[in-house]
Write an enzyme that holds these catalytic residues in place. Structure first.
Site, PDB file in Angstrom:
ATOM      1  N   LYS A  95      51.794 108.842 152.717  1.00  0.00           N
ATOM      2  CA  LYS A  95      50.797 110.042 151.406  1.00  0.00           C
ATOM      3  C   LYS A  95      49.600 110.354 152.603  1.00  0.00           C
ATOM      4  O   LYS A  95      49.650 111.455 153.116  1.00  0.00           O
ATOM      5  CB  LYS A  95      50.903 109.297 150.639  1.00  0.00           C
ATOM      6  CG  LYS A  95      51.924 108.922 149.464  1.00  0.00           C
ATOM      7  CD  LYS A  95      51.690 108.587 148.619  1.00  0.00           C
ATOM      8  CE  LYS A  95      53.120 108.524 147.727  1.00  0.00           C
ATOM      9  NZ  LYS A  95      54.069 109.674 146.914  1.00  0.00           N
TER      10      LYS A  95
ATOM     11  N   ASP B 129      53.862  97.592 151.686  1.00  0.00           N
ATOM     12  CA  ASP B 129      54.545  99.258 151.138  1.00  0.00           C
ATOM     13  C   ASP B 129      52.707  99.105 150.948  1.00  0.00           C
ATOM     14  O   ASP B 129      52.777  99.031 149.066  1.00  0.00           O
ATOM     15  CB  ASP B 129      54.910  99.064 150.743  1.00  0.00           C
ATOM     16  CG  ASP B 129      55.706 100.493 150.153  1.00  0.00           C
ATOM     17  OD1 ASP B 129      54.690 101.123 150.114  1.00  0.00           O
ATOM     18  OD2 ASP B 129      56.604 101.242 149.098  1.00  0.00           O
TER      19      ASP B 129
ATOM     20  N   PHE C 241      58.124 100.407 142.917  1.00  0.00           N
ATOM     21  CA  PHE C 241      58.368 101.457 143.835  1.00  0.00           C
ATOM     22  C   PHE C 241      58.176 101.695 145.123  1.00  0.00           C
ATOM     23  O   PHE C 241      57.296 101.917 145.656  1.00  0.00           O
ATOM     24  CB  PHE C 241      57.503 102.615 143.229  1.00  0.00           C
ATOM     25  CG  PHE C 241      57.891 104.096 143.317  1.00  0.00           C
ATOM     26  CD1 PHE C 241      59.209 104.574 141.961  1.00  0.00           C
ATOM     27  CD2 PHE C 241      57.373 104.693 143.967  1.00  0.00           C
ATOM     28  CE1 PHE C 241      59.370 105.889 142.753  1.00  0.00           C
ATOM     29  CE2 PHE C 241      57.846 106.315 144.096  1.00  0.00           C
ATOM     30  CZ  PHE C 241      58.488 106.984 143.852  1.00  0.00           C
TER      31      PHE C 241
END
Length: 406
Positions: A261, A232, A147
């Site tokens: 984030k 990531d 993801f």
């Protein structure tokens, strides 16, 4: 306000969204109105312990005083210039972020998906300009069940059919291999390979932690093949796993690091591509950009986030409280939990399907005053703010035990 009126207020707000919001999410039926620290409050005044933390965007909790103060201070001075001009916050942010990560240069962006898209562009440009891959032939090796976002290019190499179906044609240039399989990565790499792009821990897949040595093995393969390693760390980074970065558990330094984030402190969207100088130096004016990327407000908040991480306090909290989390989950194995994976304050918990789906367990926990989110099947994710106390964590685990019938 009477109790029935308060109940209608929440229900009315949920119903009001239906005709005017695209149905791209399926939220739990709770309407959050206020938050502080590890707790949120709905429009009826009911409090919930936040065990999701915005998928790690709220690593430092809701409205952390130091971050709110930094935002207020900057709001009173300057919010946006665009990169058409310099601003007095960006250089300091970049310097602090490179020092924290051990890399050389920063490309500031806004969202996690933007960071991934930027990383892909940079890797391809590096492959053509530095490695000498023929034009338009660069490939990137990625892992199944990944993801990295939901933009068109990113879903091109997703194996989640919900994210893919109906959105083609897809962007070429990606080779998908099984996660945690070094031999598969080695077989996929060739002279056209620009990079291997991986999550050090796969979050959306259910907090899937690779075998010890896997990331170090990937690092060795990429060095031998002369291609980049892109990590990531948008969900796994910035203290979540008990280290600043999840790759540190394997002693790995990637060529390119993707952050987001938590970098925005739960206040503004902030993301970044942080990389070796040789890699980010392939970009020249006009080749990539973002109106809001590196804006003064984002840079000020991002700097305050880095300052919190520089103390090491939050990494230590995640490691120490991770022991509490793991211990509590171990007690539930065989009592409604069929398995789990945890590192620091992050866990994927597989519930016995006979007890309920992940969505059903999440709804039951919501009724107990604990907010989590499901992922595939009967798996729920636990990712509380790193500011949570041991008592709050134990309370959440007791609620999980209750809804499992223990």
């Amino acid at each position: 306000m009477t109790a029935p009126a308060r109940t209608r207020a929440s229900a009315d707000l949920i119903r009001a969204e239906e005709p005017v919001l695209a149905h791209n999410y399926h939220p739990l039926p709770v309407v959050v109105a206020r938050a502080e620290g590890t707790w949120v409050e709905d429009v009826e005044g009911r409090r919930y312990l936040d065990m999701l933390a915005g998928y790690s965007a709220l690593n430092f909790g809701h409205r952390h005083p130091a971050l709110i103060e930094a935002a207020h201070r900057q709001l009173d001075r300057l919010t946006l210039t665009s990169r058409a001009f310099h601003n007095d916050q960006l250089a300091g942010f970049a310097e602090r972020l490179t020092a924290l990560t051990g890399l050389d240069m920063v490309l500031p962006m806004n969202t996690g998906a933007e960071a991934v898209e930027s990383g892909i562009k940079v890797a391809r440009k590096w492959a053509y300009d530095v490695k000498g891959v023929p034009a338009d032939r660069a490939t990137i090796v990625v892992a199944a069940e990944n993801f990295h976002g939901r933009t068109t290019t990113i879903v091109s190499f997703s194996t989640d059919e919900t994210a893919r179906t109906g959105f083609g044609p897809f962007t070429p240039g990606f080779r998908i291999v099984p996660y945690n399989d070094l031999a598969a990565i080695e077989a996929a790499i060739d002279e056209t390979t620009a990079a291997v792009l991986l999550e050090p821990i796969q979050g959306e897949a259910g907090v899937i932690i690779p075998d010890e040595g896997y990331l170090a093995g990937v690092r060795a393969l990429t060095e031998r093949a002369g291609c980049l390693l892109i990590a990531d760390e948008i969900q796994s980074g910035l203290g979540r796993t008990g280290r600043t970065l999840a790759v540190e558990h394997d002693g790995v330094v990637p060529d390119v690091l993707l952050l987001g984030k938590a970098l925005g402190g739960g206040i503004v969207p902030v993301s970044a591509v942080v990389a070796r100088r040789e890699v980010l130096s392939v970009l020249h004016p006009g080749e990539h950009g973002s109106t809001f990327g590196g804006n003064p407000l984002a840079a000020a908040v991002g700097t305050a986030v880095v300052e919190l991480l520089e103390t090491g306090e939050y990494q230590r909290r995640a490691a120490e409280l991770g022991v509490v989390l793991r211990g509590g989950l171990e007690q539930l194995v065989g009592r409604g939990v069929v398995g789990f994976r945890a590192r620091g304050l992050w866990a994927g918990v597989d519930v016995d399907p006979a007890i309920g789906t992940g969505r059903e367990i999440s709804e039951r926990l919501m009724r107990e005053g604990v907010l989590v989110k499901d992922t595939h099947g009967s798996t729920i994710r636990l990712a509380p703010p790193l500011t949570i106390t041991a008592e709050e964590l134990e309370s959440a685990l007791a609620s999980l035990e209750k809804v499992l019938g223990g």
